[in-house]
Design a protein around this motif. Sequence first.
Motif, PDB file in Angstrom:
ATOM      1  N   LYS A   1       0.861  -1.180   0.000  1.00  0.00           N
ATOM      2  CA  LYS A   1       0.000   0.000   0.000  1.00  0.00           C
ATOM      3  C   LYS A   1       0.898   1.231   0.000  1.00  0.00           C
ATOM      4  N   PRO A   2       0.405   2.354  -0.524  1.00  0.00           N
ATOM      5  CA  PRO A   2       1.218   3.568  -0.509  1.00  0.00           C
ATOM      6  C   PRO A   2       1.695   3.895   0.910  1.00  0.00           C
ATOM      7  N   LEU A   3       2.912   4.390   0.988  1.00  0.00           N
ATOM      8  CA  LEU A   3       3.556   4.824   2.235  1.00  0.00           C
ATOM      9  C   LEU A   3       3.951   3.690   3.174  1.00  0.00           C
ATOM     10  N   GLN A   4       3.635   2.450   2.837  1.00  0.00           N
ATOM     11  CA  GLN A   4       4.067   1.328   3.669  1.00  0.00           C
ATOM     12  C   GLN A   4       5.517   0.973   3.362  1.00  0.00           C
ATOM     13  N   PRO A   5       6.205   0.337   4.304  1.00  0.00           N
ATOM     14  CA  PRO A   5       7.585  -0.093   4.036  1.00  0.00           C
ATOM     15  C   PRO A   5       7.626  -1.097   2.881  1.00  0.00           C
ATOM     16  N   MET A   6       8.749  -1.081   2.177  1.00  0.00           N
ATOM     17  CA  MET A   6       8.957  -2.024   1.082  1.00  0.00           C
ATOM     18  C   MET A   6       9.146  -3.423   1.649  1.00  0.00           C
ATOM     19  N   GLN A   7       8.623  -4.403   0.942  1.00  0.00           N
ATOM     20  CA  GLN A   7       8.771  -5.811   1.295  1.00  0.00           C
ATOM     21  C   GLN A   7       9.697  -6.449   0.265  1.00  0.00           C
ATOM     22  N   THR A   8      10.755  -7.091   0.703  1.00  0.00           N
ATOM     23  CA  THR A   8      11.642  -7.756  -0.251  1.00  0.00           C
ATOM     24  C   THR A   8      11.150  -9.184  -0.498  1.00  0.00           C
ATOM     25  N   VAL A   9      11.398  -9.651  -1.722  1.00  0.00           N
ATOM     26  CA  VAL A   9      11.010 -11.007  -2.113  1.00  0.00           C
ATOM     27  C   VAL A   9      12.145 -11.610  -2.933  1.00  0.00           C
ATOM     28  N   ALA A  10      12.194 -12.929  -2.969  1.00  0.00           N
ATOM     29  CA  ALA A  10      13.209 -13.628  -3.759  1.00  0.00           C
ATOM     30  C   ALA A  10      12.781 -13.785  -5.214  1.00  0.00           C
ATOM     31  N   ALA A  11      11.471 -13.770  -5.459  1.00  0.00           N
ATOM     32  CA  ALA A  11      10.950 -13.936  -6.809  1.00  0.00           C
ATOM     33  C   ALA A  11       9.611 -13.222  -6.917  1.00  0.00           C
ATOM     34  N   ALA A  12       9.280 -12.818  -8.135  1.00  0.00           N
ATOM     35  CA  ALA A  12       8.016 -12.117  -8.370  1.00  0.00           C
ATOM     36  C   ALA A  12       7.614 -12.308  -9.825  1.00  0.00           C
ATOM     37  N   GLU A  13       6.413 -11.862 -10.117  1.00  0.00           N
ATOM     38  CA  GLU A  13       5.897 -11.882 -11.483  1.00  0.00           C
ATOM     39  C   GLU A  13       5.767 -10.429 -11.936  1.00  0.00           C
ATOM     40  N   LEU A  14       6.189 -10.150 -13.169  1.00  0.00           N
ATOM     41  CA  LEU A  14       5.976  -8.843 -13.777  1.00  0.00           C
ATOM     42  C   LEU A  14       4.853  -9.007 -14.799  1.00  0.00           C
ATOM     43  N   THR A  15       3.811  -8.172 -14.683  1.00  0.00           N
ATOM     44  CA  THR A  15       2.675  -8.265 -15.600  1.00  0.00           C
ATOM     45  C   THR A  15       2.385  -6.922 -16.240  1.00  0.00           C
ATOM     46  N   LEU A  16       1.685  -6.953 -17.370  1.00  0.00           N
ATOM     47  CA  LEU A  16       1.318  -5.725 -18.072  1.00  0.00           C
ATOM     48  C   LEU A  16       0.321  -4.898 -17.267  1.00  0.00           C
ATOM     49  N   GLU A  17      -0.500  -5.565 -16.459  1.00  0.00           N
ATOM     50  CA  GLU A  17      -1.540  -4.877 -15.695  1.00  0.00           C
ATOM     51  C   GLU A  17      -1.030  -4.326 -14.365  1.00  0.00           C
ATOM     52  N   GLN A  18      -0.124  -5.036 -13.696  1.00  0.00           N
ATOM     53  CA  GLN A  18       0.251  -4.698 -12.322  1.00  0.00           C
ATOM     54  C   GLN A  18       1.720  -4.351 -12.126  1.00  0.00           C
ATOM     55  N   GLY A  19       2.534  -4.407 -13.161  1.00  0.00           N
ATOM     56  CA  GLY A  19       3.966  -4.224 -12.947  1.00  0.00           C
ATOM     57  C   GLY A  19       4.466  -5.386 -12.106  1.00  0.00           C
ATOM     58  N   LEU A  20       5.193  -5.103 -11.030  1.00  0.00           N
ATOM     59  CA  LEU A  20       5.611  -6.156 -10.105  1.00  0.00           C
ATOM     60  C   LEU A  20       4.387  -6.491  -9.252  1.00  0.00           C
ATOM     61  N   VAL A  21       3.872  -7.693  -9.401  1.00  0.00           N
ATOM     62  CA  VAL A  21       2.621  -8.074  -8.755  1.00  0.00           C
ATOM     63  C   VAL A  21       2.709  -7.826  -7.240  1.00  0.00           C
ATOM     64  N   GLY A  22       1.689  -7.143  -6.727  1.00  0.00           N
ATOM     65  CA  GLY A  22       1.628  -6.816  -5.307  1.00  0.00           C
ATOM     66  C   GLY A  22       2.025  -5.385  -4.997  1.00  0.00           C
ATOM     67  N   ASP A  23       2.653  -4.693  -5.957  1.00  0.00           N
ATOM     68  CA  ASP A  23       3.090  -3.323  -5.716  1.00  0.00           C
ATOM     69  C   ASP A  23       1.935  -2.350  -5.934  1.00  0.00           C
ATOM     70  N   ALA A  24       1.721  -1.467  -4.975  1.00  0.00           N
ATOM     71  CA  ALA A  24       0.609  -0.526  -5.024  1.00  0.00           C
ATOM     72  C   ALA A  24       0.722   0.477  -6.163  1.00  0.00           C
ATOM     73  N   ARG A  25       1.930   0.708  -6.683  1.00  0.00           N
ATOM     74  CA  ARG A  25       2.116   1.693  -7.745  1.00  0.00           C
ATOM     75  C   ARG A  25       2.246   1.056  -9.118  1.00  0.00           C
ATOM     76  N   GLY A  26       1.985  -0.214  -9.267  1.00  0.00           N
ATOM     77  CA  GLY A  26       2.289  -0.933 -10.489  1.00  0.00           C
ATOM     78  C   GLY A  26       1.326  -0.818 -11.638  1.00  0.00           C
ATOM     79  N   ARG A  27       0.483   0.187 -11.664  1.00  0.00           N
ATOM     80  CA  ARG A  27      -0.460   0.309 -12.778  1.00  0.00           C
ATOM     81  C   ARG A  27       0.278   0.710 -14.066  1.00  0.00           C
TER      82      ARG A  27
END
Length: 154
Positions: A18-44
């Motif tokens: 969510k905006p203004l929340q601390p960043m969460q690190t991950v070992a792997a993620a999915e990048l999508t056309l709709e969400q950018g890095l999946v789970g990121d609040a700014r990924g539109r």
Amino acid sequence: MQSKSSTQTVVGLAYRPKPLQPMQTVAAAELTLEQGLVGDARGRPGNRQVTLLAASDWQTVCRELGAQLPWTLRRSNILLDGEWDWPSLSGRHLRVGEALLELTIEIDPCSRMDAQQPGLTGALTPNWRGGIGASVIEAGPVAVGSPVQLLGAE
């Protein structure tokens, strides 16, 4: 700095749920056309759907500030090893894991940077040290250790 045949790697991945929340690190993620890095609040969709930071730039910033700071303070999604000449790369394509990104715009540091560490905004400002924005143009998985390759003519 980066040649067409040069390959680097992903050394960090992070998102903010969510905006203004601390960043969460991950070992792997999915990048999508709709969400950018999946789970990121700014990924539109848009020219800063995903943000990238060069580890060498972050190390320079830390040296200038005399502090060892976690790269997630910058609030970027992907940390890359090696040196990157971001100003010359806008408009180029970057293969990150299996995803393909179009590098778009400079990510200017905001005043929140100084709230986290005095002087951070100024240290991130020269020569696009704050990183570059990108749009996802081909979806795919990415992980820490994934290869990163700059594509296209120089």
